[in-house]
Write a protein that holds these residues in place. Structure first.
Motif, PDB file in Angstrom:
ATOM      1  N   TRP A   1     -48.779 -21.683  23.194  1.00 33.15           N
ATOM      2  CA  TRP A   1     -49.608 -20.602  23.782  1.00 33.15           C
ATOM      3  C   TRP A   1     -50.527 -20.182  22.880  1.00 33.15           C
ATOM      4  CZ3 TRP A   1     -50.305 -15.645  21.665  1.00 33.15           C
ATOM      5  CH2 TRP A   1     -50.681 -14.933  22.527  1.00 33.15           C
ATOM      6  N   GLN A   2     -50.310 -20.209  21.439  1.00 38.47           N
ATOM      7  CA  GLN A   2     -51.496 -20.007  20.392  1.00 38.47           C
ATOM      8  C   GLN A   2     -52.565 -20.855  20.717  1.00 38.47           C
ATOM      9  OE1 GLN A   2     -51.136 -19.902  15.737  1.00 38.47           O
ATOM     10  NE2 GLN A   2     -50.420 -17.985  16.498  1.00 38.47           N
ATOM     11  N   ASN A   3     -52.353 -22.026  20.696  1.00 44.59           N
ATOM     12  CA  ASN A   3     -53.356 -23.137  20.914  1.00 44.59           C
ATOM     13  C   ASN A   3     -54.215 -22.950  22.082  1.00 44.59           C
ATOM     14  OD1 ASN A   3     -52.747 -24.512  18.445  1.00 44.59           O
ATOM     15  ND2 ASN A   3     -51.546 -25.724  19.543  1.00 44.59           N
ATOM     16  N   GLN A   4     -53.574 -22.599  23.278  1.00 42.00           N
ATOM     17  CA  GLN A   4     -54.261 -22.327  24.393  1.00 42.00           C
ATOM     18  C   GLN A   4     -55.290 -20.969  24.141  1.00 42.00           C
ATOM     19  OE1 GLN A   4     -54.798 -23.981  27.295  1.00 42.00           O
ATOM     20  NE2 GLN A   4     -56.366 -22.658  27.739  1.00 42.00           N
ATOM     21  N   ASN A   5     -54.656 -20.053  23.453  1.00 37.90           N
ATOM     22  CA  ASN A   5     -55.169 -18.837  23.418  1.00 37.90           C
ATOM     23  C   ASN A   5     -56.643 -19.096  22.271  1.00 37.90           C
ATOM     24  OD1 ASN A   5     -55.413 -15.709  23.476  1.00 37.90           O
ATOM     25  ND2 ASN A   5     -55.211 -15.953  21.208  1.00 37.90           N
ATOM     26  N   LYS A   6     -56.421 -19.934  21.575  1.00 36.01           N
ATOM     27  CA  LYS A   6     -57.557 -20.352  20.497  1.00 36.01           C
ATOM     28  C   LYS A   6     -58.653 -20.839  21.477  1.00 36.01           C
ATOM     29  CE  LYS A   6     -54.748 -21.555  16.642  1.00 36.01           C
ATOM     30  NZ  LYS A   6     -54.385 -22.663  15.642  1.00 36.01           N
ATOM     31  N   ILE A   7     -58.342 -21.704  22.365  1.00 30.68           N
ATOM     32  CA  ILE A   7     -59.454 -22.300  23.148  1.00 30.68           C
ATOM     33  C   ILE A   7     -60.274 -21.241  24.032  1.00 30.68           C
ATOM     34  CG2 ILE A   7     -60.006 -23.979  25.148  1.00 30.68           C
ATOM     35  CD1 ILE A   7     -57.263 -25.494  24.215  1.00 30.68           C
ATOM     36  N   ASN A   8     -59.168 -20.123  24.659  1.00 27.79           N
ATOM     37  CA  ASN A   8     -59.601 -19.247  25.564  1.00 27.79           C
ATOM     38  C   ASN A   8     -60.664 -18.220  24.811  1.00 27.79           C
ATOM     39  OD1 ASN A   8     -58.279 -20.301  27.683  1.00 27.79           O
ATOM     40  ND2 ASN A   8     -56.553 -18.884  27.502  1.00 27.79           N
ATOM     41  N   LEU A   9     -60.274 -18.005  23.475  1.00 27.75           N
ATOM     42  CA  LEU A   9     -61.013 -17.118  22.715  1.00 27.75           C
ATOM     43  C   LEU A   9     -62.283 -17.963  22.278  1.00 27.75           C
ATOM     44  CD1 LEU A   9     -61.018 -14.060  21.524  1.00 27.75           C
ATOM     45  CD2 LEU A   9     -59.770 -15.208  19.598  1.00 27.75           C
ATOM     46  N   GLY A  10     -62.086 -18.954  21.854  1.00 33.91           N
ATOM     47  CA  GLY A  10     -63.302 -19.515  21.283  1.00 33.91           C
ATOM     48  C   GLY A  10     -63.033 -19.927  19.972  1.00 33.91           C
ATOM     49  N   GLU A  11     -63.269 -21.005  19.384  1.00 32.63           N
ATOM     50  CA  GLU A  11     -62.773 -21.346  18.116  1.00 32.63           C
ATOM     51  C   GLU A  11     -63.280 -20.671  16.939  1.00 32.63           C
ATOM     52  OE1 GLU A  11     -60.638 -24.092  16.922  1.00 32.63           O
ATOM     53  OE2 GLU A  11     -59.961 -24.136  18.807  1.00 32.63           O
ATOM     54  N   SER A  12     -64.804 -20.200  17.004  1.00 32.40           N
ATOM     55  CA  SER A  12     -65.335 -19.563  15.964  1.00 32.40           C
ATOM     56  C   SER A  12     -64.831 -17.989  16.043  1.00 32.40           C
ATOM     57  CB  SER A  12     -66.802 -19.493  16.470  1.00 32.40           C
ATOM     58  OG  SER A  12     -67.199 -18.822  17.763  1.00 32.40           O
ATOM     59  N   MET A  13     -64.170 -17.731  16.858  1.00 34.53           N
ATOM     60  CA  MET A  13     -63.793 -16.208  16.841  1.00 34.53           C
ATOM     61  C   MET A  13     -62.278 -16.232  16.373  1.00 34.53           C
ATOM     62  SD  MET A  13     -66.072 -14.530  18.003  1.00 34.53           S
ATOM     63  CE  MET A  13     -65.376 -13.073  18.576  1.00 34.53           C
ATOM     64  N   TYR A  14     -61.494 -17.390  16.043  1.00 32.84           N
ATOM     65  CA  TYR A  14     -60.265 -17.309  15.749  1.00 32.84           C
ATOM     66  C   TYR A  14     -60.058 -17.436  14.249  1.00 32.84           C
ATOM     67  CZ  TYR A  14     -55.013 -17.937  16.132  1.00 32.84           C
ATOM     68  OH  TYR A  14     -53.784 -17.567  16.151  1.00 32.84           O
ATOM     69  N   ARG A  15     -59.175 -16.653  13.468  1.00 35.53           N
ATOM     70  CA  ARG A  15     -58.921 -16.508  12.183  1.00 35.53           C
ATOM     71  C   ARG A  15     -57.879 -17.858  11.822  1.00 35.53           C
ATOM     72  NH1 ARG A  15     -59.643 -12.308   8.845  1.00 35.53           N
ATOM     73  NH2 ARG A  15     -59.106 -13.999   7.295  1.00 35.53           N
ATOM     74  N   HIS A  16     -58.769 -19.008  11.971  1.00 37.34           N
ATOM     75  CA  HIS A  16     -57.845 -20.474  11.434  1.00 37.34           C
ATOM     76  C   HIS A  16     -57.569 -20.138   9.916  1.00 37.34           C
ATOM     77  CE1 HIS A  16     -58.800 -22.366  15.200  1.00 37.34           C
ATOM     78  NE2 HIS A  16     -59.968 -21.893  15.202  1.00 37.34           N
ATOM     79  N   ASP A  17     -58.346 -19.534   9.112  1.00 36.29           N
ATOM     80  CA  ASP A  17     -58.100 -19.639   7.728  1.00 36.29           C
ATOM     81  C   ASP A  17     -56.551 -18.858   7.357  1.00 36.29           C
ATOM     82  OD1 ASP A  17     -59.283 -17.055   8.554  1.00 36.29           O
ATOM     83  OD2 ASP A  17     -59.379 -16.666   6.541  1.00 36.29           O
ATOM     84  N   LEU A  18     -55.976 -18.144   8.214  1.00 39.56           N
ATOM     85  CA  LEU A  18     -54.832 -17.318   7.900  1.00 39.56           C
ATOM     86  C   LEU A  18     -53.688 -18.141   8.434  1.00 39.56           C
ATOM     87  CD1 LEU A  18     -55.654 -13.715   8.736  1.00 39.56           C
ATOM     88  CD2 LEU A  18     -55.678 -15.078   6.581  1.00 39.56           C
ATOM     89  N   ASN A  19     -53.826 -18.975   9.603  1.00 40.47           N
ATOM     90  CA  ASN A  19     -52.906 -19.996  10.016  1.00 40.47           C
ATOM     91  C   ASN A  19     -51.551 -19.188  10.360  1.00 40.47           C
ATOM     92  OD1 ASN A  19     -51.956 -22.490  10.685  1.00 40.47           O
ATOM     93  ND2 ASN A  19     -50.981 -23.016   8.819  1.00 40.47           N
ATOM     94  N   LEU A  20     -51.557 -17.969  10.684  1.00 39.52           N
ATOM     95  CA  LEU A  20     -50.618 -17.205  10.977  1.00 39.52           C
ATOM     96  C   LEU A  20     -49.828 -17.442  12.138  1.00 39.52           C
ATOM     97  CD1 LEU A  20     -51.726 -13.452  10.008  1.00 39.52           C
ATOM     98  CD2 LEU A  20     -50.318 -14.874   8.397  1.00 39.52           C
ATOM     99  N   VAL A  21     -48.437 -17.291  12.071  1.00 37.95           N
ATOM    100  CA  VAL A  21     -47.602 -17.780  13.248  1.00 37.95           C
ATOM    101  C   VAL A  21     -47.407 -16.606  14.173  1.00 37.95           C
ATOM    102  CG1 VAL A  21     -45.069 -18.114  14.072  1.00 37.95           C
ATOM    103  CG2 VAL A  21     -46.163 -19.154  11.988  1.00 37.95           C
ATOM    104  N   LEU A  22     -47.289 -15.378  13.758  1.00 33.37           N
ATOM    105  CA  LEU A  22     -46.973 -13.980  14.292  1.00 33.37           C
ATOM    106  C   LEU A  22     -48.166 -13.105  14.159  1.00 33.37           C
ATOM    107  CD1 LEU A  22     -43.186 -13.741  13.442  1.00 33.37           C
ATOM    108  CD2 LEU A  22     -44.114 -14.776  15.842  1.00 33.37           C
ATOM    109  N   CYS A  23     -49.271 -13.053  15.154  1.00 39.36           N
ATOM    110  CA  CYS A  23     -50.329 -12.494  14.587  1.00 39.36           C
ATOM    111  C   CYS A  23     -51.097 -11.924  15.904  1.00 39.36           C
ATOM    112  CB  CYS A  23     -51.311 -13.370  14.228  1.00 39.36           C
ATOM    113  SG  CYS A  23     -51.412 -14.757  14.991  1.00 39.36           S
TER     114      CYS A  23
END
Length: 394
Positions: free
Chosen positions: A265-287
């Protein structure tokens, strides 16, 4: 060399000396002695203390405690402990003592301070925590030679420890709670379900990273906690509550499957939001949807909202989900030692004390299980003697 003079208020001594710490020339005087020998004795005692390294420079009590925290505790004890000391200083110690000098704190004065905390309605445990800050700081002042004795020694913390009422969701109400949470929002559902199925504190859950999840071994590593009030991102993650809170816990197949789905679900959400808009650096599970930490206020409001919609008591807190996990484990027959390790308690005794309220329920369950088990073993042997022999014993 000391000089002595008789005043209306009594004998006074005055002397000049070099402070061994600052190498500055200073003058010391003290009056009110009944006789000259008493003044001479006091002057001699002062010089003796000076030779023993007793530092004469005095500072306000609150300034010393602040310096003690900054210079001797930060980087040594956990971040949560530092925050506790600072809160004690700013909320209770500073407003009461104001600009009282360090050497002017006396045992009777300190006892009055402790008593005043009770009058404000604070619990005995809270007063003990506040006392630990002042006591520890004064012990350090004693070691440094800034005071002759610790004025906190011998003080009495009055009152009784309030018995904590452990709040948890009854097992039959958990499906209702989670179903309502799912309708309120997927993110809240997965967050609260993880709490119920792992017993993590909310800060521990909010700090989980995907690298902490071992899908193969079905374990979760807990070694950080999220500081919901951090003003700087560099201070966002801190140590767990205690040393024992750093742990690796075993989890069920059910929550592992939930987390697998959540990863997709989170991976799909990253795609929908746009890679540049996502906080990949934190790598959080529950966010949040953008990968940033969950705000404490959002979790609090969601919890209250879900409880209300589910028809459950709104007095239940998010922390009650941790208690819910523990109670379910104990009711299911889990060993108390295992529950202790899963929760990260320092000892089995802590776990036993916290959940003593369900001991009677567990005792009855154990007796019922024993009777059920022995009835299968002994079969007809469990019949009353009179049913077997037809007569009462003579």
């Amino acid at each position: 060399m000391a000089s002595f003079k008789k005043l209306k208020s009594g004998w006074r001594y005055r002397l000049k000396y070099t402070d061994p710490f600052t190498q500055q020339q200073k003058e010391k005087s003290e009056a009110g002695f009944r006789t000259k020998p008493e003044a001479e004795l006091a002057a001699a005692e002062f010089l003796k203390q000076l030779k023993q390294g007793f530092e004469q420079t005095d500072i306000p009590l609150v300034d010393y405690i602040r310096s003690w925290i900054d210079n001797y505790k930060k980087g040594v004890v956990r971040k949560n402990t530092i925050k506790q000391h600072e809160n004690n200083l700013n909320t209770h110690i500073k407003p009461y003592f104001k600009r009282l000098m360090l050497k002017d704190l006396k045992p009777d004065m300190y006892q009055v301070f402790l008593d005043s905390l009770f009058k404000k309605g604070l619990s005995k445990r809270t007063v003990e925590i506040i006392n630990s800050t002042v006591y520890s700081a004064m012990e350090h002042a004693l070691i440094q030679g800034k005071v002759l004795r610790n004025p906190c020694k011998g003080s009495i913390i009055k009152g009784e420890h309030k018995k904590k009422t452990i709040q948890f969701i009854d097992s039959e109400d958990i499906p209702k709670f989670l179903h309502t949470a799912r309708g309120d929002g997927y993110i809240y559902w997965i967050f609260f379900k993880v709490l119920i199925e792992t017993g993590l504190r909310k800060g521990e859950a909010a700090a989980l990273k995907w690298s902490d999840i071992n899908f193969k071994e079905k374990t979760i590593r807990v070694d950080e906690t999220l500081d919901f009030q951090a003003g700087d991102e560099d201070e966002l993650f801190g140590d767990t509550k205690t040393g024992n809170s750093t742990r690796t816990i075993s989890v069920s197949n059910g929550i592992i499957n939930d987390l697998r789905y959540h990863a997709s679900w989170q991976n799909q959400n990253k795609i929908n939001l746009g890679e540049s808009m996502y906080r990949h650096d934190l790598n959080l599970v529950l966010c949040r949807n953008d990968g940033s930490p969950m705000p404490k206020s959002s979790l609090f409001n969601a919890s209250k909202r879900i409880l209300r919609k589910a028809g459950l008591s709104e007095d239940l807190t998010i922390h009650s989900l941790r208690h819910t996990y523990a109670v379910i484990m104990l009711e299911a027959g889990a060993d108390i030692k295992f529950v202790q390790e899963q929760l990260g308690h320092g000892s089995v005794q802590i776990t036993s004390d916290v959940y003593a309220h369900i001991s009677k329920k567990l005792e009855k369950r154990n007796i019922d299980k024993y009777e059920e088990y022995t009835s299968r073993i002994f079969g007809s042997e469990n019949q009353k003697p009179g049913d077997v022999w037809g007569t009462q014993p003579q």
